[in-house]
Design an enzyme around this catalytic site. Structure first.
Site, PDB file in Angstrom:
ATOM      1  N   LYS A  92       0.763  -1.198  -0.191  1.00 22.41           N
ATOM      2  CA  LYS A  92      -0.119   0.005  -0.077  1.00 22.41           C
ATOM      3  C   LYS A  92       0.829   1.285  -0.058  1.00 22.41           C
ATOM      4  CE  LYS A  92      -3.757  -2.280   2.233  1.00 22.41           C
ATOM      5  NZ  LYS A  92      -4.414  -2.879   3.515  1.00 22.41           N
TER       6      LYS A  92
ATOM      7  N   GLN B  48      -4.164  -1.141   9.836  1.00 26.89           N
ATOM      8  CA  GLN B  48      -4.197  -2.790   9.074  1.00 26.89           C
ATOM      9  C   GLN B  48      -4.628  -3.706   9.984  1.00 26.89           C
ATOM     10  OE1 GLN B  48      -2.909  -3.377   6.076  1.00 26.89           O
ATOM     11  NE2 GLN B  48      -3.621  -5.446   6.400  1.00 26.89           N
TER      12      GLN B  48
ATOM     13  N   ASP C 185     -10.520   3.637   4.816  1.00 28.14           N
ATOM     14  CA  ASP C 185     -10.822   2.258   4.793  1.00 28.14           C
ATOM     15  C   ASP C 185     -12.373   1.906   4.577  1.00 28.14           C
ATOM     16  OD1 ASP C 185      -8.950   0.043   3.824  1.00 28.14           O
ATOM     17  OD2 ASP C 185      -8.518   0.202   5.946  1.00 28.14           O
TER      18      ASP C 185
END
Ligand code: NDP
Length: 284
Positions: free
Chosen positions: A53, A97, A120
């Site tokens: 990412k 994460q 997200d």
């Protein structure tokens, strides 16, 4: 034989288009859009995802701010990092994460991320906005699924979509997005009585289960579109999806492969969410 939906190529196109938006933003503001990345612990798979990412950010011209915490970090330690990123004007998206170590309350951490920086799309505010048809940050994987369907020219209005899986990350938001495009949506899960019969009625199948090749090719209605979100490792180490790919391709009109289908879209949509967040909340 179904047409292959090439997620790798579509993701590259999305990232190329995004780069132009990033350049324009950076020229205008004098600084790039920024993504704060938080990794707790040493899970090797998570470390690889985070590295990918961050590399993708770099290629797109997006700044990434890396925050690693040890596996024994306390909840207060994680909160402190989130709070710092929430207050940092150079940071327009925040990514925690998952999974985080068990002693950390991941739901509480996701709620602590500012809804204005929820790259997200996992904050309850983002989920609620999506549910009432006013989406802001849409979870990256289902957002990528919709882009693939659109690029493949799939007619959504009135189509019967069957989503297998009801997680907050994939299944539920995928169902919301399909509904928002006027699909008739069925959501299946582990208690569904006759999964084969449900799948057999679908014009569009979205598989997000996490069980290798559990959706059989013979269940697919001829001409259906198959989107396989699953990423599973076989015993020999190779990757496969949740759908029996070769057999399903015999019957489908379009199908995504694994790897090279939905997976690459997830990272592309994370970058897009970061830039959209910067444009939405860091307006000139
Ligand atoms: P979860 O484990 O959170 O959810 C799995 C869902 O599948 C649950 O809703 C579960 O039902 C349902 N399920 C389990 N067994 C069955 C069954 N026998 N029949 C029908 N439904 C069943 O997984 P995620 O949603 O996070 O991920 C799903 C898959 O997608 C995984 O393979 C994951 O690796 C992959 N993934 C891929 C991404 C990408 O970038 N391509 C991103 C995110 C995930 P119940 O709720 O009843 O338990």
């Amino acid at each position: 034989m179904g047409e292959i939906i090439d997620g790798k190529r579509t993701a590259l196109e999305c990232r190329k288009a995004l780069k132009a938006r990033v350049t324009a933003y950076t020229e205008k503001k004098g600084y790039p859009p920024g993504l704060g990345v938080i990794l707790v612990g040493e899970d090797p798979a998570s470390a690889v995802y985070v590295r990918n990412k961050e590399k993708a950010c770099e290629k797109a011209g997006i700044a990434s701010f890396h925050n690693s915490l040890p596996a024994d970090a306390s909840q207060a330690d994680v909160e402190a990092v989130i709070d710092r990123m929430n207050d940092d004007p150079m940071c327009h998206g925040i990514l925690l994460q998952l999974p985080v170590p068990k002693h950390i309350d991941s739901d509480a951490m996701l709620r602590r991320i500012s809804p204005e920086k929820d790259a997200d799309g996992f904050h309850p505010m983002s989920a609620g906005l999506l549910a009432i048809g006013q989406p802001e940050f849409v979870p990256c994987t289902p957002k990528g699924v919709m882009v693939l369907l659109e690029k493949a020219g799939v007619e959504l209005s009135g189509a019967h979509a069957v989503v297998v899986g009801r997680s907050n990350i994939v299944g539920k938001p995928a169902a919301q997005l399909l509904l928002s495009k006027s699909c008739t949506v069925t959501i299946c899960h582990s208690r569904t009585r006759d999964l084969a019969a449900e799948v057999a009625r679908a014009d569009i199948v979205v598989a997000a289960v996490g069980i290798p090749e559990m959706i059989k090719g013979e269940w697919i209605k001829p001409g259906a579109v198959v989107i396989d979100v699953g990423i599973n490792r076989r015993e020999d180490g190779s990757l496969c999806g949740d759908v029996e790919y070769e057999a399903a391709r015999e019957r489908a009109s379009h199908i995504t492969p694994v790897p090279g289908g939905v997976g690459p879209m997830t990272v592309a949509m994370l970058l897009e969410n970061t830039v959209e967040g910067a444009l939405r909340y860091d307006a000139p």
